[in-house]
Design a protein around this motif. Structure first.
Motif, short mmCIF file in Angstrom:
data_model
loop_
_atom_site.label_atom_id
_atom_site.label_comp_id
_atom_site.label_asym_id
_atom_site.label_seq_id
_atom_site.Cartn_x
_atom_site.Cartn_y
_atom_site.Cartn_z
N TRP A 1 0.83 -1.20 0.00
CA TRP A 1 0.00 0.00 0.00
C TRP A 1 0.87 1.26 0.00
CZ3 TRP A 1 -1.54 3.57 4.07
CH2 TRP A 1 -2.68 4.32 3.77
N LEU A 2 1.90 1.26 0.82
CA LEU A 2 2.79 2.42 0.90
C LEU A 2 3.61 2.58 -0.39
CD1 LEU A 2 4.04 1.95 4.57
CD2 LEU A 2 2.46 3.72 3.74
N ASP A 3 4.03 1.46 -0.95
CA ASP A 3 4.84 1.51 -2.18
C ASP A 3 4.09 2.12 -3.35
OD1 ASP A 3 7.01 0.46 -0.87
OD2 ASP A 3 6.82 -1.56 -1.73
N ARG A 4 2.77 2.01 -3.35
CA ARG A 4 2.00 2.61 -4.44
C ARG A 4 2.26 4.12 -4.53
NH1 ARG A 4 -3.35 -0.39 -2.74
NH2 ARG A 4 -3.02 -2.38 -3.78
N THR A 5 2.40 4.76 -3.39
CA THR A 5 2.68 6.20 -3.39
C THR A 5 4.08 6.46 -3.93
OG1 THR A 5 1.21 6.54 -1.51
CG2 THR A 5 2.85 8.26 -1.93
N SER A 6 5.07 5.73 -3.44
CA SER A 6 6.44 5.92 -3.92
C SER A 6 6.54 5.69 -5.41
CB SER A 6 7.39 4.95 -3.19
OG SER A 6 7.34 5.17 -1.81
N ASP A 7 5.89 4.64 -5.89
CA ASP A 7 5.93 4.31 -7.31
C ASP A 7 5.31 5.42 -8.16
OD1 ASP A 7 7.11 1.94 -6.56
OD2 ASP A 7 5.32 0.72 -6.88
N ALA A 8 4.23 6.00 -7.65
CA ALA A 8 3.55 7.07 -8.40
C ALA A 8 4.43 8.31 -8.53
CB ALA A 8 2.23 7.42 -7.71
N LEU A 9 5.32 8.51 -7.58
CA LEU A 9 6.18 9.70 -7.57
C LEU A 9 7.48 9.50 -8.34
CD1 LEU A 9 5.72 10.59 -3.81
CD2 LEU A 9 4.65 11.73 -5.76
N HIS B 1 9.29 3.35 4.00
CA HIS B 1 8.53 4.23 3.11
C HIS B 1 9.04 5.68 3.21
CE1 HIS B 1 5.14 5.89 0.92
NE2 HIS B 1 4.75 6.58 1.95
N VAL B 2 9.23 6.15 4.41
CA VAL B 2 9.74 7.51 4.61
C VAL B 2 11.15 7.63 4.04
CG1 VAL B 2 10.45 9.20 6.37
CG2 VAL B 2 8.23 8.03 6.57
N ASP B 3 11.98 6.60 4.24
CA ASP B 3 13.33 6.62 3.67
C ASP B 3 13.27 6.67 2.14
OD1 ASP B 3 14.51 6.52 6.16
OD2 ASP B 3 15.01 4.38 6.06
N ASP B 4 12.35 5.92 1.56
CA ASP B 4 12.20 5.93 0.11
C ASP B 4 11.78 7.32 -0.38
OD1 ASP B 4 12.15 4.85 -2.52
OD2 ASP B 4 10.00 4.50 -2.35
N LEU B 5 10.79 7.90 0.29
CA LEU B 5 10.32 9.23 -0.11
C LEU B 5 11.41 10.29 0.05
CD1 LEU B 5 6.68 9.23 1.32
CD2 LEU B 5 7.40 8.87 -1.06
#
Length: 196
Positions: A63-71, A125-129
Motif C-alpha cells: 500500500w505504501l509503495d503505491r505512493t512511492s511508485d507514483a512519484l 517508506h519515509v526513507d524511500d520518499l
C-alpha cells in the motif's frame, strides 16, 4: 471464490488480503478469510507468508509503495528543471495521500491501524520518499538552482516542513476549505529557501 486452478502467488494473496481487510477490518480479518477468498487452504497462504504479521506487513508495504511508485516518474524526469520537479513531487504526494484518505475511508482507517503495527514498513517508506526528494535536491544543487551543503539533510527538512500535507495524522484537515492555498504557500516558502 477464486478458481483454484490459478497459480497462487504472493501478489494474488496480497490483493485478496486487501479485499478481506476492506470487508472485515483489521481486527476481524483472518488468514482463513484470505484463504477462503482465494479458494485455497490457509496453509497455502502460510507457504507464502509465514505468519499473519508477515502478511499484514507485506500488504502494508504494498500500500505504501503505491505512493512511492507514483512519484518515481517525477524524480526520473531529469530533463525538467529541479524546481518544477520539486513542486510537482510535493503536489503529487499531497494528492496521493488525499486520494487514499478520501477515496476509500474504510480502507484508509484499516491501513492506519496496520501502519501503526508495522513501524519498519513505514520507516522504509519515509526513507524511500526522502531518498526521492534527495535526488531532486541534489539535481537542483548540481544545476545551480538550489543551495544545500547536504542534499539528504535538506530533503529530510523539506519532508518534515511539508508534513501537514502528507502525514496521515493530518488527513482530516486535507479537505478543509483553503488547504490548497496553504499548501501552495508552504511550498513557495520552501522553494524560496532552497534557491541559490
Amino acid at each position: 471464490m477464486a478458481a483454484t486452478s490459478e497459480i497462487l502467488t504472493a501478489e494474488r494473496i496480497l490483493e485478496a488480503t486487501e479485499e478481506v481487510l476492506r470487508r472485515h477490518g483489521p481486527a476481524k480479518a483472518t488468514v482463513v478469510d484470505v484463504a477462503r477468498a482465494l479458494g485455497v487452504s490457509h496453509g497455502s497462504v502460510y507457504r507464502h507468508f509465514r505468519t499473519k504479521a508477515a502478511l499484514r506487513e507485506a500488504v502494508t508495504k504494498r500500500w505504501l509503495d503505491r505512493t512511492s511508485d507514483a512519484l518515481s516518474d517525477i524524480v526520473a524526469a531529469t530533463d525538467r528543471d529541479p524546481e518544477s520537479r520539486l513542486r510537482d513531487w510535493l503536489a503529487a504526494l499531497f494528492e496521493a495521500k488525499r486520494r487514499k484518505a478520501g477515496g476509500d475511508p474504510e480502507l484508509f482507517a484499516t491501513y492506519m491501524v496496520l501502519t501503526a503495527e508495522n513501524g519498519e514498513a513505514v520507516a522504509e517508506h519515509v526513507d524511500d520518499l526522502t531518498g526521492q526528494l534527495t535526488e531532486i535536491v541534489r539535481a537542483g544543487v548540481e544545476s545551480g538552482t538550489f543551495t544545500s551543503a547536504d542534499p539528504a539533510a535538506t530533503a529530510r527538512a523539506v519532508f518534515q516542513a511539508t508534513g501537514r500535507f502528507h502525514d496521515p495524522g493530518y488527513a482530516r484537515e486535507w479537505e478543509q476549505p483553503g488547504v490548497e492555498g496553504e499548501f501552495t504557500a508552504v511550498v513557495d516558502l520552501v522553494v524560496r529557501g532552497l534557491r541559490a
